[in-house]
Design a protein around this motif. Structure first.
Motif, short mmCIF file in Angstrom:
data_model
loop_
_atom_site.label_atom_id
_atom_site.label_comp_id
_atom_site.label_asym_id
_atom_site.label_seq_id
_atom_site.Cartn_x
_atom_site.Cartn_y
_atom_site.Cartn_z
N ARG A 52 0.84 -1.20 0.00
CA ARG A 52 0.00 0.00 0.00
C ARG A 52 0.88 1.26 0.00
N ILE A 55 2.38 1.74 -3.49
CA ILE A 55 1.38 2.19 -4.48
C ILE A 55 1.04 3.65 -4.28
N ARG A 56 0.99 4.08 -3.00
CA ARG A 56 0.75 5.49 -2.70
C ARG A 56 1.85 6.35 -3.30
N GLU A 58 3.71 5.63 -5.87
CA GLU A 58 3.55 5.63 -7.33
C GLU A 58 2.47 6.63 -7.75
N ILE A 59 1.38 6.63 -7.00
CA ILE A 59 0.26 7.54 -7.31
C ILE A 59 0.73 8.99 -7.15
N VAL A 62 2.78 10.04 -10.08
CA VAL A 62 1.93 10.32 -11.24
C VAL A 62 1.29 11.70 -11.07
N MET A 66 1.67 14.80 -13.63
CA MET A 66 0.55 15.39 -14.33
C MET A 66 0.38 16.87 -14.01
N ASN B 9 1.49 0.53 -14.31
CA ASN B 9 0.76 1.20 -13.23
C ASN B 9 0.61 2.69 -13.51
N GLU B 10 1.67 3.30 -14.01
CA GLU B 10 1.60 4.74 -14.33
C GLU B 10 0.49 4.99 -15.34
N PHE B 13 -2.86 4.83 -13.64
CA PHE B 13 -3.17 5.98 -12.79
C PHE B 13 -3.35 7.25 -13.60
N VAL B 14 -2.58 7.41 -14.66
CA VAL B 14 -2.75 8.58 -15.54
C VAL B 14 -4.15 8.56 -16.14
N GLN B 43 -6.55 10.27 -4.17
CA GLN B 43 -5.46 9.31 -4.06
C GLN B 43 -5.85 8.13 -3.16
N ASP B 44 -6.59 8.39 -2.10
CA ASP B 44 -7.09 7.30 -1.26
C ASP B 44 -8.01 6.40 -2.09
N LEU B 46 -7.90 5.92 -5.25
CA LEU B 46 -7.10 5.14 -6.21
C LEU B 46 -6.48 3.91 -5.55
N VAL B 47 -6.06 4.04 -4.30
CA VAL B 47 -5.49 2.89 -3.58
C VAL B 47 -6.56 1.79 -3.46
N TYR B 50 -7.18 0.26 -6.85
CA TYR B 50 -6.08 -0.64 -7.23
C TYR B 50 -6.23 -1.99 -6.53
N GLU B 51 -6.51 -1.95 -5.24
CA GLU B 51 -6.59 -3.20 -4.48
C GLU B 51 -7.81 -4.03 -4.90
N LEU B 95 -11.33 -1.73 3.00
CA LEU B 95 -9.98 -2.27 2.89
C LEU B 95 -9.69 -3.32 3.94
N TYR B 128 0.83 -8.72 -3.15
CA TYR B 128 0.08 -7.46 -3.27
C TYR B 128 -0.25 -7.13 -4.73
N ASP B 129 0.79 -7.23 -5.59
CA ASP B 129 0.56 -6.92 -7.00
C ASP B 129 0.01 -8.11 -7.77
#
Lengths: 85, 175
Positions: A52, A55-56, A58-59, A62, A66, B9-10, B13-14, B43-44, B46-47, B50-51, B95, B128-129
């Motif tokens: 987690r 990933i945070r 990475e976000i 990004v 941007m 991943n980028e 997210f983009v 961003q929260d 997005l997490v 993702y999960e 979560l 995780y991934d």
């Protein structure tokens, strides 16, 4: 199956009913094994937290990309205009 | 110099930022929220996305943009009704894996990161991934899936050992 794999299967609920009962008994009798189980459970929790956290990051990268790179200029202006009011 | 090619991943997210962030920004601005608040909530979201989507391979997520906006709205209302910032994303039911999940403090995580970084990376990739053994073997340059599997379990044993060593010092009792 190695012991670590067996502990994993037990924790993830993937053992057969008989194997699970056997493992339950082993855990009651073997302190070393039950200690390993507790640590392994914590290991999976740490992996989750670490994942987690990564990933945070990475976000956030990004996000920075941007809101700084020229190829995302239109997107950036769109967002900033929303908060200009 | 700007990066040309995005990682998987980028790219994900983009795409999410482009399609969903404007809607989330509008929603939050209308309710008196700032750009920073919108960023944090998004961003929260997005997490969580993702999960649910990647890690749990949830193919029931059909409209991703709508899904992310939905999560963001939920997080906003939760925060708004609690009248204080959410302390931790981990406290959200969305979560939660199990009520019995062991507590992992930032101290413990940092300790394990230092003591077992390479293993943590490998285990994160698998658990995780959600990489399969073939992908894991490729990513970490193992000779094959068998070798990757063996290393995976060795890494679990290594992290277990690190945790045992730490528990013997009993540092956390004095935190």
């Amino acid at each position: 199956m190695c012991e670590t794999q067996q502990i994993e299967q037990y924790l993830f609920g993937n053992l057969s009913h008989e194997d699970k009962l056997l493992m339950d008994a082993k855990l009651l009798l073997d302190r070393d094994l039950s200690g390993k189980l507790i640590l392994q459970k914590q290991t999976y929790a740490i992996i989750q937290q670490y994942g987690r956290k990564q990933i945070r990051a990475e976000i956030e990268n990004v996000h920075r990309m941007m809101f700084s790179e020229s190829r995302f200029k239109n997107f950036r202006n769109k967002i900033l205009n929303i908060f200009k009011k | 110099m700007e990066k040309k090619q995005l990682s998987k991943n980028e790219g994900l997210f983009v795409n999410a930022y482009q399609k969903a962030f404007p809607k989330v920004a509008h929603f939050i601005e209308k309710r008196g929220g700032t750009f920073e608040a919108a960023k944090d909530i998004f961003q929260d979201a997005l997490v969580i996305y993702y999960e649910k989507k990647i890690v749990q391979e949830n193919n029931s997520v059909h409209n991703e943009s709508q899904y992310i906006v939905g999560i963001a709205r939920h997080l906003w209302f939760k925060q708004y009704h609690q009248d204080k910032p959410l302390r931790s994303l981990d406290s959200l039911p969305e979560l939660k894996v199990s009520e019995e999940e062991p507590l992992v403090t930032e101290n413990i995580l940092r300790f394990v990161e230092i003591a077992g970084k390479k293993c943590l990376e490998l285990l994160k990739a698998f658990y995780y991934d959600d990489l399969n053994m073939k992908e894991l073997a490729n990513k970490f340059s193992f000779s094959g899936e068998c070798s990757a599997t063996t290393q995976k379990y060795k890494c679990i044993e290594k992290i277990r050992g690190v945790l045992k060593e730490r528990s013997l010092t009993k540092e956390d009792f004095y935190v």
